[in-house]
Design an enzyme around this catalytic site. Structure first.
Site: not given
Length: 402
Positions: A37, A122, A147, A159, A210, A212, A236, A262, A283, A312, A316, A339, A402
């Site tokens: 991605n 999600h 999630r 996010y 998550d 992130h 996560e 991930e 993951r 994951h 993507d 997921e 991010w």
């Protein structure tokens, strides 16, 4: 039987995907996902310039030997580009092997260890109030795990939260968009949200969240402890995983289960986390961790240390990767969760597949191989579109994870 052709196909039916299609002299073909991605064309170049020439004339049945040849033979090992390219080859060869054997791939991996693959969806919304009907929508569809992501008051974007009810797709601009982050606001809001969710949906719905990679270890420990009353299935990516001792610190302060991986590419990325039992779910994915062959090694190591899989599965990853993941999920003894973000209709049309969702479970295709393909004529109607992932800055302008 020898490989006579390997084609790299780039298409954008809603988002960018890279697919490798390998063809043998007997006309048997296999597909592998090669999507990275935001860096898709780097993998395209690696495949076309460095990998495809090595495949012509090789025996497609020698999956392990080919994996080692591409990994050890490159000298420059590991890394997301290299391992994504290897994954595409490996997955396509498993697809071919299944077709030649007349069996779905999971049968070649040892057969079923369960009847279906439990997946999580999600649920996201800009506010906690708008979040409740989103969770209820997943529950009504039969999901057993959800999630939960929500907007943070004072932050314009967060996010995991789509815009105006849209499905969340972060790679949405040719050049990276910049978002603003405030950890204090986040740590204040998230426990409040989960208190409301548990009050609304009771103790039995499996809940995930998550982070992130956005916290320090002590901040993550504080969050994990504050979430303990709400019994999350996992928290996560609480911190960036480069400093793996950070997970040791988190472990010392909270019993909230931890999931990470991930962005991992090899078993070495998670070796210490697994063998020291610093995480509960790994993951890593088929496409980013070297294919079915190498991901199975990661999960086998995890099984020895009470760590379960939690691969994951965002959009993507193409339906090719999802199909491959389901075969592995079905076979391994230490499966945890998968997921699952459904792809848009145009992507499902480009990648016709036989896996299906029913009563909270995904089921892989029973057709020989992976049970997925790519419609190359249709794929050509969706040309590549540059799309970058965002970057994050703190309120004072400092670049942040991010």
């Amino acid at each position: 039987m020898r490989i006579v052709e390997a084609r790299v196909i780039v298409t954008c039916p809603g988002r960018n995907f890279v697919t490798l299609k390998i063809v043998t002299e007997d006309g048997v073909s296999g597909v592998g996902d090669a999507t990275l991605n935001g860096r898709e064309l780097a993998v395209v170049a690696y495949l076309e310039e460095h990998v495809v020439p090595l495949l012509i004339g090789r025996d497609p049945a020698r999956i392990e030997d080919t994996w080692q040849y591409l990994y050890k033979g490159s000298y420059w090992r590991r890394g997301p580009v290299t391992m994504t390219a290897i994954a595409a080859v490996d997955t396509a060869l498993w697809d071919i092997k299944g077709k030649v054997a007349g069996l779905p791939v999971y049968q070649l991996l040892g057969g079923r260890s369960r009847e279906g693959v439990t997946v999580y969806g999600h649920a996201n919304a800009a506010t906690a109030e708008e979040l409740m009907p989103e969770i209820a929508r997943f529950v009504a569809r039969g999901y057993r795990a959800v999630r939960v992501q929500t907007g943070i008051p004072g932050l314009s974007s967060v996010y995991g939260v789509g815009h105006k009810g849209d499905s969340y797709e972060p790679a949405n601009a040719a050049l990276p968009e910049e978002a603003v982050w405030d950890t204090a606001l986040y740590l204040d809001q998230v426990p409040r949200v989960f208190a409301d969710v548990r009050a609304e949906f009771g103790p039995h719905l499996r809940l995930l969240h998550d982070v992130h990679h956005r916290l320090t270890p002590i901040e993550a420990a504080r969050l994990g402890r504050s979430l303990e009353p709400f019994a999350l299935t996992w928290l996560e990516d609480p911190v960036p995983a480069e400093l793996q001792d950070g997970f040791r610190l988190i472990r010392q302060h909270t019993t909230t289960p931890l999931a990470v991986g991930e962005v991992f590419n090899t078993v070495w990325d998670c070796h210490e986390l697994i063998t020291s039992q610093l995480i509960d779910y790994v993951r890593a994915t088929v496409v980013h961790a070297g294919g079915i062959t190498h991901l199975r090694r990661i999960f086998d190591l995890a099984a020895l240390h009470h760590v379960r899989s939690g691969s994951h599965g965002a959009t993507d990853l193409s339906p090719v990767c999802m199909a491959a993941a389901l075969h592995l999920d079905l076979a391994i003894p230490n499966f945890g969760l998968q997921e699952y973000m459904p792809h848009p209709p145009e992507a499902d049309e480009v990648f016709p597949h036989g896996y299906h969702f029913e009563d909270g479970y995904l089921h892989p295709s029973e057709t020989p191989g992976l049970g997925v393909d790519i419609d190359e004529e249709l794929a050509a109607r969706y040309p590549y579109r540059p799309a970058s992932l965002p970057v994050n800055r703190l309120t004072d302008g400092t670049l942040h994870s991010w």
